[in-house]
Enzyme design. Structure first.
Site, short mmCIF file in Angstrom:
data_model
loop_
_atom_site.label_atom_id
_atom_site.label_comp_id
_atom_site.label_asym_id
_atom_site.label_seq_id
_atom_site.Cartn_x
_atom_site.Cartn_y
_atom_site.Cartn_z
N LYS A 51 0.81 -1.20 0.00
CA LYS A 51 0.00 0.00 0.00
C LYS A 51 0.86 1.26 0.00
CE LYS A 51 -3.18 -2.16 3.27
NZ LYS A 51 -3.66 -2.06 4.65
N ASP A 108 7.69 3.35 -2.55
CA ASP A 108 7.77 4.31 -1.45
C ASP A 108 9.17 4.37 -0.84
OD1 ASP A 108 7.48 1.74 -0.40
OD2 ASP A 108 6.05 2.30 1.15
N ASP A 111 14.55 -0.36 1.66
CA ASP A 111 15.17 -0.54 2.97
C ASP A 111 16.23 -1.62 2.85
OD1 ASP A 111 15.31 -0.11 5.78
OD2 ASP A 111 13.92 -1.75 6.15
P1 IMP Z 1 12.67 -3.90 1.99
O1 IMP Z 1 12.27 -5.19 1.33
O2 IMP Z 1 13.37 -4.13 3.30
O3 IMP Z 1 13.43 -2.97 1.10
O4 IMP Z 1 11.33 -3.26 2.47
C1 IMP Z 1 10.64 -2.30 1.87
C2 IMP Z 1 9.30 -2.12 2.58
O5 IMP Z 1 9.46 -2.05 4.01
C3 IMP Z 1 8.71 -0.83 2.15
O6 IMP Z 1 7.93 -0.97 1.00
C4 IMP Z 1 7.94 -0.42 3.37
O7 IMP Z 1 6.63 -0.96 3.34
C5 IMP Z 1 8.68 -1.02 4.55
N1 IMP Z 1 9.55 -0.02 5.23
C6 IMP Z 1 10.91 -0.01 5.26
N2 IMP Z 1 11.38 1.05 5.94
C7 IMP Z 1 10.30 1.75 6.34
C8 IMP Z 1 10.13 2.99 7.09
O8 IMP Z 1 11.08 3.67 7.53
N3 IMP Z 1 8.85 3.38 7.29
C9 IMP Z 1 7.76 2.69 6.83
N4 IMP Z 1 7.87 1.54 6.12
C10 IMP Z 1 9.13 1.07 5.89
#
Ligand code: IMP
Ligand code: MG
Length: 184
Positions: A51, A108, A111
């Site tokens: 979302k 968005d 991470d």
């Molecule tokens: P990744 O697979 O670890 O890169 O995760 C990405 C997802 O983790 C994003 O699409 C977000 O939904 C969530 N996420 C990572 N960091 C944050 C943050 O600082 N605030 C809110 N959601 C986050």
């Protein structure tokens, strides 16, 4: 979220504004121009991962002038401990064949990089004409999987952010700016 029962609870978790509405607006205008230049009149398919990217998608779509279609998908990644199992469960997939499209993913935040790394691999296997990733926020310090977006509007240090689509336990997506979340 259990500990948010009032407006005071809600507001007490907003530590400080990190990126203002005006800064977001300016950065999106610039990113939109970059997309227009890159595709030079060729139609694109903007894809957002729900979302978190819903607000960014709405603004990005209005910042580009090239003909554009909109697509949404919903994904959940599964991991064995800290190591990605490589399995991404698509809870809602795109509703079309992307093999004739220039695909632009609007995300968005990146991470650890696991989610987008998996999604990009999956979408590339469907043979789009091209595929590029535009992310609103990038947290490179947190990377576990080597993944680089083609374009990041803002690069931020390692802290948890909320607002402009980003949530903490589903709250705060409707803040018009990006704030640091008060963890205490
Ligand atoms: P990744 O697979 O670890 O890169 O995760 C990405 C997802 O983790 C994003 O699409 C977000 O939904 C969530 N996420 C990572 N960091 C944050 C943050 O600082 N605030 C809110 N959601 C986050
Ligand atoms: Mg989230």
């Amino acid at each position: 979220m259990k500990d948010i029962k009032s407006v005071a609870d809600f507001e007490s978790k907003i530590k400080r504004v990190v990126i203002t509405e005006e800064e977001i607006r300016e950065a999106i205008k610039k990113a939109g121009k970059e997309i227009d230049k890159m595709y030079d009149g060729r139609p694109i398919l903007l894809v957002s991962i729900l979302k978190g990217a819903f607000v960014f998608m709405a603004d990005m779509a209005r910042a580009v002038s090239v003909p554009c279609e909109i697509g949404f998908m919903c994904a959940k990644s599964y991991y064995e401990g800290t190591v990605s199992s490589g399995i991404v469960k698509i809870t809602m997939d795109l509703d079309k064949d992307i093999s004739n499209y220039h695909v632009v993913i609007v995300e968005d935040i990146i991470d650890t990089g696991r989610t987008l790394n998996d999604i990009v691999k999956m979408l590339k296997a469907r043979n789009p004409i091209s595929l590029h990733v535009y992310t609103l926020l990038d947290k490179p310090d947190r990377r576990i999987v080597d993944f680089k977006p083609d374009y990041a509007l803002f690069t931020i240090p390692d802290f948890f952010v909320i607002g402009y689509g980003l949530d903490c336990a589903e709250f705060y997506r409707n803040l018009p700016y990006i704030a640091e979340y008060e963890e205490k």
